[in-house]
Design a protein around this motif. Structure first.
Motif, PDB file in Angstrom:
ATOM      1  N   ALA A   1     -62.579 -67.171  -6.445  1.00 45.75           N
ATOM      2  CA  ALA A   1     -62.038 -68.080  -7.924  1.00 45.75           C
ATOM      3  C   ALA A   1     -60.609 -67.944  -7.527  1.00 45.75           C
ATOM      4  O   ALA A   1     -59.958 -68.932  -7.589  1.00 45.75           O
ATOM      5  CB  ALA A   1     -62.764 -67.379  -9.305  1.00 45.75           C
ATOM      6  N   ARG A   2     -59.371 -66.759  -7.777  1.00 46.29           N
ATOM      7  CA  ARG A   2     -58.348 -66.457  -7.336  1.00 46.29           C
ATOM      8  C   ARG A   2     -57.748 -67.118  -6.391  1.00 46.29           C
ATOM      9  O   ARG A   2     -57.007 -68.635  -6.238  1.00 46.29           O
ATOM     10  CB  ARG A   2     -57.199 -65.269  -7.949  1.00 46.29           C
ATOM     11  CG  ARG A   2     -58.015 -64.866  -9.546  1.00 46.29           C
ATOM     12  CD  ARG A   2     -56.754 -64.365 -10.084  1.00 46.29           C
ATOM     13  NE  ARG A   2     -57.008 -63.394 -11.053  1.00 46.29           N
ATOM     14  CZ  ARG A   2     -57.411 -62.098 -11.512  1.00 46.29           C
ATOM     15  NH1 ARG A   2     -58.092 -61.404  -9.364  1.00 46.29           N
ATOM     16  NH2 ARG A   2     -58.051 -61.635 -12.518  1.00 46.29           N
ATOM     17  N   PRO A   3     -58.424 -66.069  -4.921  1.00 41.16           N
ATOM     18  CA  PRO A   3     -57.427 -67.379  -3.689  1.00 41.16           C
ATOM     19  C   PRO A   3     -58.275 -69.238  -3.831  1.00 41.16           C
ATOM     20  O   PRO A   3     -57.403 -69.590  -3.274  1.00 41.16           O
ATOM     21  CB  PRO A   3     -58.248 -66.917  -2.817  1.00 41.16           C
ATOM     22  CG  PRO A   3     -59.114 -65.796  -3.032  1.00 41.16           C
ATOM     23  CD  PRO A   3     -59.101 -65.712  -4.908  1.00 41.16           C
ATOM     24  N   THR A   4     -59.159 -69.437  -3.978  1.00 40.84           N
ATOM     25  CA  THR A   4     -60.070 -70.838  -4.091  1.00 40.84           C
ATOM     26  C   THR A   4     -58.919 -72.147  -5.348  1.00 40.84           C
ATOM     27  O   THR A   4     -57.889 -72.547  -4.151  1.00 40.84           O
ATOM     28  CB  THR A   4     -61.321 -70.953  -4.849  1.00 40.84           C
ATOM     29  OG1 THR A   4     -62.484 -70.745  -3.953  1.00 40.84           O
ATOM     30  CG2 THR A   4     -61.655 -72.600  -4.703  1.00 40.84           C
ATOM     31  N   VAL A   5     -58.158 -71.110  -6.050  1.00 44.37           N
ATOM     32  CA  VAL A   5     -57.452 -72.143  -6.937  1.00 44.37           C
ATOM     33  C   VAL A   5     -55.844 -72.166  -6.674  1.00 44.37           C
ATOM     34  O   VAL A   5     -55.040 -73.025  -6.734  1.00 44.37           O
ATOM     35  CB  VAL A   5     -57.377 -71.274  -8.777  1.00 44.37           C
ATOM     36  CG1 VAL A   5     -56.424 -72.023  -9.910  1.00 44.37           C
ATOM     37  CG2 VAL A   5     -58.559 -71.467  -9.688  1.00 44.37           C
ATOM     38  N   ALA A   6     -55.553 -70.912  -6.194  1.00 48.85           N
ATOM     39  CA  ALA A   6     -54.724 -70.666  -4.744  1.00 48.85           C
ATOM     40  C   ALA A   6     -54.340 -71.848  -4.274  1.00 48.85           C
ATOM     41  O   ALA A   6     -53.595 -72.629  -4.150  1.00 48.85           O
ATOM     42  CB  ALA A   6     -54.656 -69.130  -5.344  1.00 48.85           C
ATOM     43  N   GLU A   7     -55.221 -71.728  -3.324  1.00 44.74           N
ATOM     44  CA  GLU A   7     -55.132 -73.020  -2.303  1.00 44.74           C
ATOM     45  C   GLU A   7     -55.236 -74.123  -2.414  1.00 44.74           C
ATOM     46  O   GLU A   7     -54.302 -74.721  -2.060  1.00 44.74           O
ATOM     47  CB  GLU A   7     -56.194 -72.106  -1.431  1.00 44.74           C
ATOM     48  CG  GLU A   7     -56.556 -74.151  -0.156  1.00 44.74           C
ATOM     49  CD  GLU A   7     -55.567 -73.169   1.075  1.00 44.74           C
ATOM     50  OE1 GLU A   7     -54.722 -72.121   0.858  1.00 44.74           O
ATOM     51  OE2 GLU A   7     -55.297 -73.689   1.367  1.00 44.74           O
ATOM     52  N   MET A   8     -55.824 -74.183  -3.426  1.00 42.75           N
ATOM     53  CA  MET A   8     -55.791 -76.064  -4.021  1.00 42.75           C
ATOM     54  C   MET A   8     -54.503 -75.844  -4.746  1.00 42.75           C
ATOM     55  O   MET A   8     -54.114 -77.362  -4.403  1.00 42.75           O
ATOM     56  CB  MET A   8     -57.193 -75.797  -5.112  1.00 42.75           C
ATOM     57  CG  MET A   8     -58.413 -75.939  -5.366  1.00 42.75           C
ATOM     58  SD  MET A   8     -59.253 -76.968  -4.169  1.00 42.75           S
ATOM     59  CE  MET A   8     -58.431 -78.563  -3.953  1.00 42.75           C
ATOM     60  N   ALA A   9     -54.003 -75.228  -5.490  1.00 42.06           N
ATOM     61  CA  ALA A   9     -52.224 -74.621  -6.068  1.00 42.06           C
ATOM     62  C   ALA A   9     -51.485 -75.439  -4.573  1.00 42.06           C
ATOM     63  O   ALA A   9     -50.610 -75.960  -4.386  1.00 42.06           O
ATOM     64  CB  ALA A   9     -52.452 -74.341  -6.610  1.00 42.06           C
ATOM     65  N   ARG A  10     -52.061 -74.666  -3.864  1.00 39.49           N
ATOM     66  CA  ARG A  10     -51.075 -74.777  -2.574  1.00 39.49           C
ATOM     67  C   ARG A  10     -51.307 -75.990  -2.037  1.00 39.49           C
ATOM     68  O   ARG A  10     -50.049 -76.615  -1.459  1.00 39.49           O
ATOM     69  CB  ARG A  10     -51.390 -73.176  -1.617  1.00 39.49           C
ATOM     70  CG  ARG A  10     -50.388 -73.227  -0.615  1.00 39.49           C
ATOM     71  CD  ARG A  10     -50.515 -72.685   0.717  1.00 39.49           C
ATOM     72  NE  ARG A  10     -51.971 -72.431   1.371  1.00 39.49           N
ATOM     73  CZ  ARG A  10     -51.804 -73.970   2.373  1.00 39.49           C
ATOM     74  NH1 ARG A  10     -50.144 -73.910   2.575  1.00 39.49           N
ATOM     75  NH2 ARG A  10     -52.745 -74.314   2.679  1.00 39.49           N
ATOM     76  N   ARG A  11     -51.578 -77.082  -2.003  1.00 32.23           N
ATOM     77  CA  ARG A  11     -52.499 -78.000  -0.874  1.00 32.23           C
ATOM     78  C   ARG A  11     -52.116 -79.030  -1.928  1.00 32.23           C
ATOM     79  O   ARG A  11     -51.759 -80.089  -1.989  1.00 32.23           O
ATOM     80  CB  ARG A  11     -53.195 -78.298  -1.187  1.00 32.23           C
ATOM     81  CG  ARG A  11     -54.230 -77.603   0.058  1.00 32.23           C
ATOM     82  CD  ARG A  11     -55.582 -77.844  -0.271  1.00 32.23           C
ATOM     83  NE  ARG A  11     -55.764 -77.035   1.743  1.00 32.23           N
ATOM     84  CZ  ARG A  11     -56.746 -77.423   2.390  1.00 32.23           C
ATOM     85  NH1 ARG A  11     -57.373 -78.645   3.044  1.00 32.23           N
ATOM     86  NH2 ARG A  11     -57.017 -76.758   3.266  1.00 32.23           N
ATOM     87  N   GLY A  12     -51.634 -79.299  -3.663  1.00 29.10           N
ATOM     88  CA  GLY A  12     -50.962 -79.668  -4.197  1.00 29.10           C
ATOM     89  C   GLY A  12     -51.184 -80.412  -5.065  1.00 29.10           C
ATOM     90  O   GLY A  12     -51.724 -81.478  -4.999  1.00 29.10           O
ATOM     91  N   HIS A  13     -52.866 -79.953  -4.948  1.00 27.23           N
ATOM     92  CA  HIS A  13     -54.096 -80.135  -6.265  1.00 27.23           C
ATOM     93  C   HIS A  13     -54.758 -79.307  -5.920  1.00 27.23           C
ATOM     94  O   HIS A  13     -55.941 -79.028  -6.336  1.00 27.23           O
ATOM     95  CB  HIS A  13     -55.119 -80.975  -4.861  1.00 27.23           C
ATOM     96  CG  HIS A  13     -54.324 -82.254  -4.305  1.00 27.23           C
ATOM     97  ND1 HIS A  13     -54.298 -83.619  -4.661  1.00 27.23           N
ATOM     98  CD2 HIS A  13     -54.691 -82.270  -2.889  1.00 27.23           C
ATOM     99  CE1 HIS A  13     -53.695 -84.380  -3.695  1.00 27.23           C
ATOM    100  NE2 HIS A  13     -54.100 -83.130  -2.736  1.00 27.23           N
TER     101      HIS A  13
END
Ligand code: AMP
Ligand code: GLY
Length: 424
Positions: A249-261
């Motif tokens: 969960a944390r890595p996925t949420v962080a990756e989405m934020a990193r992509r600007g979404h």
């Protein structure tokens, strides 16, 4: 709060029931509840409105007319259609991810790409767009074969089979309908659903639940949207939630934020506990149905305040959630024919008798009132009988007593929901 819930299933009825449980210091209902389009069960607690739920402008107009403090979007289709974006653009607090973030559910290929970038463990997969590519991928992974329609398919786009011809036929049917397929490695081991509430930064896990996807007892028959669920999971490893938070969960949420979404809403982690460790089977961008019915039955922390905090980016206010020590079981009563073409219009009776036990709640999914005001079946999954009990055995006995009190000609249900877990 004035809250508008979008959707019409058992999940939305569970959410509305949870909101309705909040009381003021004087014991009055804390919220004014609205739903669109809702169903007769939801109508017991909320004012119903007719609107095209996939039309962002129409939903936003309704939210503004109601001066809603919060809109909660239940199903995936309006999320993928960008209804949350329209609401937020108009300054309406909305619980549910943007269209872009909802692609975690809307495209299996996109979800795989995010998982690869974030280092999230999942089944190896190949995207195929032609029969030749599909055959090659099927032979690479071997049986059992897993073939998934890349797009949204209401839980029915996946075929898992040992029969290569059947696997290939599903791929060809998807191609004929214009969709590519994702073919992947088979994951063994039990499945778990874990819902994580997030504002795009903070991630808060709810209690794990297990869904029963196949239509018939013993996990036989075709895949469905879900025939029943229970929570908690007495057999799951004690660090399950921590593992999912850390690895998924944390890595996925962080990756989405990193992509600007940034993904704000509920990240539904569908997981398999395989012999080689935890793997993601799928992500959904919304609460699961019927798992939500059992998870919310046990949640004591007020849901509305938590979803508002997630919608407004203040979820870090919530740290520990409070849970009932009771177990919850839900059994789906499905209409004749489900998950194929269903018979609609059959009269439903016995709900009051089922609910005579205070520990039993009958949530409506595919129901409607006919011209005579009689409650009738109007969809595949018609009712969810939810029961609490001191343990899974007590909860499931109450749930099945509720099911037995209800009558709908031709209906069917599984008789083994939570059975194995209750015997541990
Ligand atoms: P999905 O729509 O991706 O959740 O798939 C629906 C159901 O198909 C899942 O809940 C599983 O029961 C089954 N399934 C999906 N992917 C796999 C896999 N890689 N291995 C085994 N079963 C799977
Ligand atoms: N119960 C499975 C789902 O909501 O997709």
């Amino acid at each position: 709060m004035r809250i508008l819930v979008i959707g019409s299933g058992g999940r939305e009825d569970a959410i509305v029931h949870s909101f309705a449980g909040d009381k003021t210091a004087q014991g009055q209902p804390a919220h004014q509840l609205h739903a669109a389009p809702g169903n007769p069960g939801i109508g017991r607690l909320a004012t119903l409105h007719q609107v095209d739920i996939n039309d962002g402008a129409a939903v936003t107009a309704l939210a503004e007319e109601l001066a809603a403090d919060l809109v909660v979007i239940g199903p995936e289709a309006p999320l993928v259609a960008g209804v949350a974006d329209s609401l937020r653009a108009a300054g309406v607090a909305c619980f549910g991810p943007s269209a872009k973030a909802a692609q975690l559910e809307g495209s299996k290929a996109f979800a795989k790409e995010i998982m690869a970038a974030a280092g999230v463990p999942t089944a190896a997969a190949i995207l195929a767009t032609t029969k030749e590519e599909a055959e090659k991928a099927l032979d690479q992974f071997g049986a059992p074969y897993v073939v998934k329609n890349d797009g949204l398919a209401a839980g029915k786009g996946v075929v898992v089979t040992k029969d290569r011809d059947q696997a290939l036929a599903h791929a060809e049917a998807c191609f004929a309908a214009g969709a590519p397929v994702v073919i992947e490695e088979y994951l063994d081991g039990p499945e778990i659903s874990l819902f994580c509430i997030t504002d795009g930064t903070t991630v808060l896990p709810l209690a794990p639940a297990q869904d029963f996807k196949r239509a018939l007892d013993g996990d036989q028959g075709p895949n469905t949207g879900g025939m029943g669920a229970y929570s908690p999971l007495p057999w799951a490893p004690s660090d399950l939630t921590d593992q999912v938070m850390e690895k998924v969960a944390r890595p996925t949420v962080a990756e989405m934020a990193r992509r600007g979404h940034p993904f704000a809403g509920v990240l539904y982690c569908g997981l398999a506990l395989t012999s080689r460790g935890l793997r993601v089977v799928e992500f959904n961008a919304r609460f699961g149905d019927p798992e939500t019915q059992v998870v919310l039955a046990r949640l004591k922390t007020p849901l509305a305040a938590m979803l508002l905090a997630a919608a407004q980016g203040h979820l870090s206010q919530f740290t520990e959630l409070q849970w009932s020590s009771q177990a919850a079981v839900t059994v789906v009563v499905a209409a004749e024919g489900y998950p194929g073409a269903v018979t609609k219009g059959g009269p439903i009776t016995g709900i009051e008798r089922a609910e005579a036990n205070d520990a039993v709640t009958v949530l409506h999914a595919g129901t409607a009132l006919n011209a005579d005001g009689q409650l009738v079946a109007a969809g595949g999954r018609v009712l969810n009988v939810v029961a609490l009990g001191r343990d899974l055995d007590a909860a499931r006995k109450r749930a099945y007593a509720g099911v037995d009190a209800i009558s709908l000609p031709g209906s069917h249900h599984r008789t083994d929901i939570a059975l194995r877990a209750s015997q541990l």
